[in-house]
Design a protein around this motif. Structure first.
Motif, PDB file in Angstrom:
ATOM      1  N   ALA A 315       0.835  -1.206   0.000  1.00 42.39           N
ATOM      2  CA  ALA A 315       0.000   0.000   0.000  1.00 42.39           C
ATOM      3  C   ALA A 315       0.867   1.253   0.000  1.00 42.39           C
ATOM      4  CB  ALA A 315      -0.931  -0.011   1.203  1.00 42.39           C
ATOM      5  N   VAL A 392      -5.553  -3.734   0.633  1.00 45.89           N
ATOM      6  CA  VAL A 392      -4.598  -2.761   0.103  1.00 45.89           C
ATOM      7  C   VAL A 392      -5.316  -1.468  -0.293  1.00 45.89           C
ATOM      8  CG1 VAL A 392      -3.010  -2.279  -1.789  1.00 45.89           C
ATOM      9  CG2 VAL A 392      -2.928  -4.482  -0.636  1.00 45.89           C
ATOM     10  N   VAL A 396      -4.488   2.180   1.246  1.00 45.38           N
ATOM     11  CA  VAL A 396      -4.098   3.323   0.407  1.00 45.38           C
ATOM     12  C   VAL A 396      -4.980   4.531   0.717  1.00 45.38           C
ATOM     13  CG1 VAL A 396      -4.014   4.186  -1.958  1.00 45.38           C
ATOM     14  CG2 VAL A 396      -3.123   1.917  -1.435  1.00 45.38           C
TER      15      VAL A 396
END
Length: 692
Positions: A315, A392, A396
């Protein structure tokens, strides 16, 4: 019932965030909303909460994007069409390529199609979240517009690229020509459907504005339904519903320019509804993000420390790749059309804006919705790495929010306020005092002056403070004493005694002495309540003793009493005469008190003194005169619309003169003009409602 409770809780979460926000001014509103969503996930109703991507896009994202489209004119979109294509298409594709490259070379062993899918999920940006983070900061001119235009269209780009990636994974091959054709069909088809359907609905709305019996009852609901109807039709036809509602919003912006000053009330109401609705929906979107995070972290825990560390590292790598992509794109892009957004190429200003643009690539609820929209099965088989992709994507989002909230305040200077809050309040008070003074100088009744002045006074309390008991402190007593002396001099004058008689003057002097000599204590509500109790007890004893409970019994008792006490009849007649004289004297003193208040107000305005004590004394005198008048006659007052227009006109003139004399800045004048417009619209709408 559970759905209604769910909606109520989501709205309550947004309200809670607005209450909490002033206590944590350095924390962006988006993060507060996410945190409240995480806290609300503890409630039983949110256990196992999952986002339904289709309903999320339909109920929340579609109206938000429609309103975003309404905030941009067709001329602006046409002028910046080349920039929009570069920001929302070419930059998005470049970002997808770079993020997919980073992901495919990481220790995840994901297929290329799924890395492209993850990159497409990360593409949509959230300009609203950036605004909440840069509140009070000075963003470079033009950069905000670039972020808004990018966010306006790149949601659809991400959705189309995600569908292409999933098709690539399902078929095992990717046909570039077919992919481009599909992209053009979805994008252009969505725009065409949005423009066409919205044009028809705008035409219908214009027709209803001129021919419907109740235009507001039809045009406002029609406007509110527009994004939902267009989104459903566009998605049903296989095109982009998001681009369709954006196009519809742009057309509706054109509708407002066509209407201009026609059907102003409908336009004001519609604009207010949309502003409130989209603010609420934006907040709900971040709350839903917070509600979904605990489940994401719970899934992440199943991968253990090593697996979680790999996902977190991925990420971070993806975020850095996206930042680098945005930074490099702005740094090396040429063309005069980008100068307005990013400054001249090969300058420090361009590099500074490139860093800001990179940090402003914040992601929000659309990214999470796309991640949660991934199918669990493809071709009858479970989609591999589904949990990892969703984790992920969520990481993010959080990383982009956290880094932007810390970094942007460090590299952006604080916004220079064009005026201080003290200057605004001071000028506003002078403006309202000028309007009140113009009211006092008009040849109208005291009751009209009182009602109009009280309404104008409410403009002073825009910060939520109300005029209450604490405002009646001892600092206004010197002015009260001065006014009492002036009133007594007027009452004791020879002309007043000749007009109203010694008896009425004597009675009224006693009333003033009892009612105004010590106003700070004699108006205490507990003392009034105790006096009322004693009066009620005395009346009860009298009626019990005389057995006069009905009107006939009281009339019979009065007749018998006057027959037994003939001298009392003359006293009663004298009392009635004095009562009428006192009532007339009260009206006369009211008019003179209005004159005195106007005189003191003008003197204080000329000397620049605070006029708050004038307001407090005005309230005190109004209570006093009202008390006296209620003993003799009750008055109901309706202020004509033309008097309000004259009063607001005085406020306009004050602001215009202050601006011409350079006593205030143009931004402060704009703020005051806006407040006057809002007050005038609200007041005249209320008057219209009362007369219907």
């Amino acid at each position: 019932m559970s759905i209604l409770l769910l909606i109520a809780l989501l709205v309550g979460a947004v309200i809670t965030a607005n209450i909490v926000q002033p206590f944590f001014k350095r924390i962006p509103e988006a993060l507060i909303l996410v945190a409240i969503g995480v806290l609300f996930s503890i409630l039983p109703i949110f256990h196992g909460f999952k986002i339904n991507p289709e309903f999320f896009m339909f109920l929340i994202i579609a109206p938000i994007m429609f309103q975003e489209g309404q905030s941009h004119s067709f001329a602006t979109i046409r002028k910046n069409s080349k920039n929009i294509i570069q920001l929302s298409v070419f930059l998005a594709i470049f970002t997808v390529a770079l993020v997919a490259l980073v992901s495919s070379n990481f220790q995840t062993k994901w297929p290329l199609a799924l890395t492209i899918a993850l990159a497409a999920i990360i593409v949509p940006t959230d300009a609203v979240a950036v605004k909440s983070m840069t509140s009070g900061l000075k963003m470079p001119k033009g950069l905000n517009k670039s972020l808004e235009l990018e966010s306006l269209f790149n949601d659809a780009t991400g959705i189309v690229l995600l569908n292409l990636a999933l098709s690539f994974f399902a078929k095992g091959t990717l046909n570039p020509v077919a992919g481009i054709n599909y992209f053009l069909f979805v994008a252009i088809g969505g725009l065409v459907i949005g423009f066409a359907l919205s044009y028809l609905m705008v035409g219908l709305g214009l027709y209803l504005n001129f021919h419907a019996n109740s235009a507001q009852a039809t045009t406002i609901p029609l406007n509110l339904l527009t994004p939902f109807v267009i989104y459903i039709i566009a998605e049903h036809m296989g095109t982009s519903g998001i681009l369709a509602v954006v196009a519809a919003g742009i057309v509706h912006n054109w509708e407002r320019s066509r209407l201009q000053l026609i059907s102003t009330e409908s336009q004001v109401v519609t604009a207010t509804i949309w502003q409130t609705l989209t603010t609420l929906l934006n907040g709900i979107a971040f709350v839903i993000l917070g509600l979904a995070l605990p489940a994401v972290f719970k899934t992440m825990a199943t991968f253990g420390w090593a697996g979680s560390l790999i996902l977190l590292s991925l990420a971070l790598a993806i975020y850095l790749a996206m930042f680098l992509c945005r930074f490099l794109w702005v740094t090396f892009q040429g063309g005069q059309h980008l100068t307005e957004f990013f400054g001249k190429k090969h300058t420090k200003n361009r590099q500074h804006r490139a860093r800001i643009f990179g940090l402003s690539g914040v992601h929000g609820a659309v990214t999470l919705a796309l991640a949660m929209s991934l199918p669990e099965k493809v071709n009858g088989h479970p989609l591999p790495f589904l949990d990892e992709i969703q984790i992920v994507a969520a990481l993010v989002i959080l990383i982009s929010l956290l880094i932007a909230s810390v970094a942007l305040p460090l590299i952006l200077p604080k916004e220079n306020q064009a005026y201080s809050q003290e200057k605004l309040e001071s000028t506003r008070n002078k403006m309202i005092d000028t309007a009140i003074l113009s009211v006092e100088q008009q040849a109208i009744s005291h009751d009209l002056k009182k009602a109009l002045s009280q309404t104008l006074q409410t403009q002073k309390f825009t910060n939520g403070r109300r005029l209450g008991q604490k405002d009646f402190s001892n600092d206004f007593l010197p002015l009260v004493a001065t006014l009492v002396d002036e009133l007594n001099d007027y009452i004791d004058s020879e002309s007043t005694q000749q007009r109203f008689g010694d008896g009425a003057v004597t009675i009224y002097s006693k009333i003033i002495r009892r009612g105004l000599t010590n106003p700070a204590t004699k108006r205490h509500p507990l003392m009034n309540f105790a006096r009322q109790i004693r009066r009620a007890q005395a009346e009860l004893r009298f009626h019990t003793r005389t057995r006069t409970f009905t009107r006939k019994q009281r009339a019979r008792y009065q007749k018998q009493y006057l027959a037994e006490h003939p001298n009392e009849a003359q006293k009663i007649a004298s009392f009635r005469d004095n009562r009428q004289a006192v009532w007339a004297l009260n009206n006369d003193v009211q008019s003179f008190a209005d004159h005195l208040l106007a005189k003191h107000l003008a003197e204080k305005m000329i000397s620049g003194e605070d006029t708050a004590d004038i307001d407090r004394v005005r309230v005190l005198l109004d209570r006093f005169f009202q008390t006296v008048a209620h003993d003799y006659q009750k008055v109901a007052v309706t202020v004509p619309a033309d008097l309000y227009i004259q009063a607001f006109g005085a406020e306009y003139r004050f602001v215009s003169q202050s601006l011409d004399q350079k006593k205030i800045s143009s931004s402060l004048a704009d703020q005051l003009y806006h407040e006057i417009n809002q007050a005038q619209t609200l007041q005249l709408m209320d008057l219209t409602t009362e007369t219907e």
